[in-house]
Design a protein around this motif. Structure first.
Motif, PDB file in Angstrom:
ATOM      1  N   VAL A 135       0.576   7.715  -6.761  1.00  0.00           N
ATOM      2  CA  VAL A 135      -0.179   6.511  -6.442  1.00  0.00           C
ATOM      3  C   VAL A 135      -0.346   5.716  -7.729  1.00  0.00           C
ATOM      4  O   VAL A 135      -0.719   6.264  -8.768  1.00  0.00           O
ATOM      5  N   LEU A 146      -2.400   2.892  -9.497  1.00  0.00           N
ATOM      6  CA  LEU A 146      -3.675   2.197  -9.401  1.00  0.00           C
ATOM      7  C   LEU A 146      -3.733   1.059 -10.408  1.00  0.00           C
ATOM      8  O   LEU A 146      -3.316   1.201 -11.556  1.00  0.00           O
ATOM      9  N   GLY A 177      -4.678   1.011  -4.560  1.00  0.00           N
ATOM     10  CA  GLY A 177      -3.499   1.719  -5.009  1.00  0.00           C
ATOM     11  C   GLY A 177      -2.272   1.477  -4.155  1.00  0.00           C
ATOM     12  O   GLY A 177      -2.360   1.043  -2.997  1.00  0.00           O
ATOM     13  N   SER A 178      -1.132   1.747  -4.758  1.00  0.00           N
ATOM     14  CA  SER A 178       0.152   1.708  -4.050  1.00  0.00           C
ATOM     15  C   SER A 178       0.761   3.092  -4.117  1.00  0.00           C
ATOM     16  O   SER A 178       0.986   3.620  -5.214  1.00  0.00           O
ATOM     17  N   ARG A 179       0.979   3.685  -2.949  1.00  0.00           N
ATOM     18  CA  ARG A 179       1.572   5.032  -2.922  1.00  0.00           C
ATOM     19  C   ARG A 179       3.072   4.907  -2.866  1.00  0.00           C
ATOM     20  O   ARG A 179       3.628   4.370  -1.911  1.00  0.00           O
ATOM     21  N   ARG A 206       0.834  -1.203   0.000  1.00  0.00           N
ATOM     22  CA  ARG A 206       0.000   0.000   0.000  1.00  0.00           C
ATOM     23  C   ARG A 206       0.865   1.248   0.000  1.00  0.00           C
ATOM     24  O   ARG A 206       0.508   2.257  -0.595  1.00  0.00           O
ATOM     25  N   TYR A 207       1.996   1.155   0.676  1.00  0.00           N
ATOM     26  CA  TYR A 207       2.916   2.291   0.766  1.00  0.00           C
ATOM     27  C   TYR A 207       4.338   1.792   0.538  1.00  0.00           C
ATOM     28  O   TYR A 207       4.717   0.755   1.063  1.00  0.00           O
TER      29      TYR A 207
END
Lengths: 117, 112
Positions: free
Chosen positions: A89, A91, A111-113, A9-10
């Motif tokens: 981010v 997506l 999403g991945s930030r 995620r992050y």
């Protein structure tokens, strides 16, 4: 699974590092999309897969970006030698079919930030 | 190439009132879909409503409806009886056989 799952995620990376972002689409979904979303902006198209075939990669901003979906399910977006401008981010979205039909509503992951220092 | 334009970066509405978000698009294709997606602060994009280009009747989903003007290439979203939970970024999107493109978004604030 019930939804589109993205990991991590992050992600914080130092400039120059390589990163890999994973997307698990909904089981059975043929189409898979990657988008890049900068802060306060709309998603910008990166690439599109139909099963394992990458049909459109026109949105990838440079040759440092690479995406694959080798078995037609899970997809990985890889960014080599990350730069600060890659911070965004990322997506992932999938849809059941292809083309333009009612079955082709995109379901998005969370999403991945990515933050590049 | 298809483009999607949302000319309102921010909009505000009083709770229980009605608000309309604008969207225009540019295309030479005849077969396409239009969507409105909502993105709350949690970041998950959620489908609000969709419209098939070949249908003249405007789509409606509960408090959400669209005004689709094909000749004008306009696709606005009307939110009736606005609720605090409607506060989010709203994105207009265009999908054809060649992929899906999004507008820059409109940030909707709902005032209690």
């Amino acid at each position: 699974g019930a939804g589109v799952s993205q990991s991590p995620r992050y992600k914080v990376a130092k400039r120059g590092q390589d990163v890999a972002l994973r997307c698990d689409p909904i089981s059975g979904h043929v189409s898979l999309f990657w988008y890049q979303q900068a802060l306060g902006q709309g998603p910008e198209f990166l690439t599109y897969f139909q099963n394992e075939a990458q049909l459109d990669k026109s949105g990838l901003p440079s040759d440092r970006f690479f995406a694959e979906r080798p078995e037609g399910s899970v997809s990985t977006l890889k960014i080599q030698r990350t730069q600060q401008e890659d911070s965004a981010v990322y997506l992932c979205a999938s849809s059941l079919g292809q083309g333009v039909t009612g079955a082709n509503v995109l379901t998005f992951g969370a999403g991945s930030r990515l933050t590049v220092l | 190439a298809q483009t999607v334009t949302q000319s309102q970066p921010e909009m505000s509405v009083q709770e229980a009132e009605t608000v309309t978000l604008s969207c225009t698009y540019d295309t030479s294709e005849s077969d396409y879909y239009l969507f409105w997606y909502k993105q709350p602060p949690s970041r998950q994009m959620i489908l609000v409503i969709r419209q098939e280009a070949y249908k003249q009747q405007n789509a409606t989903e509960n408090r959400f409806s669209v005004n689709f003007q094909k000749a004008a290439k306009s696709f606005s979203l009307k939110i009736s009886d606005s609720q605090l939970g409607d506060a989010a970024m709203y994105f207009c999107a265009y999908r054809s056989a060649f992929g899906m493109r999004f507008g820059a978004g409109t940030r909707l604030t709902v005032k209690p």
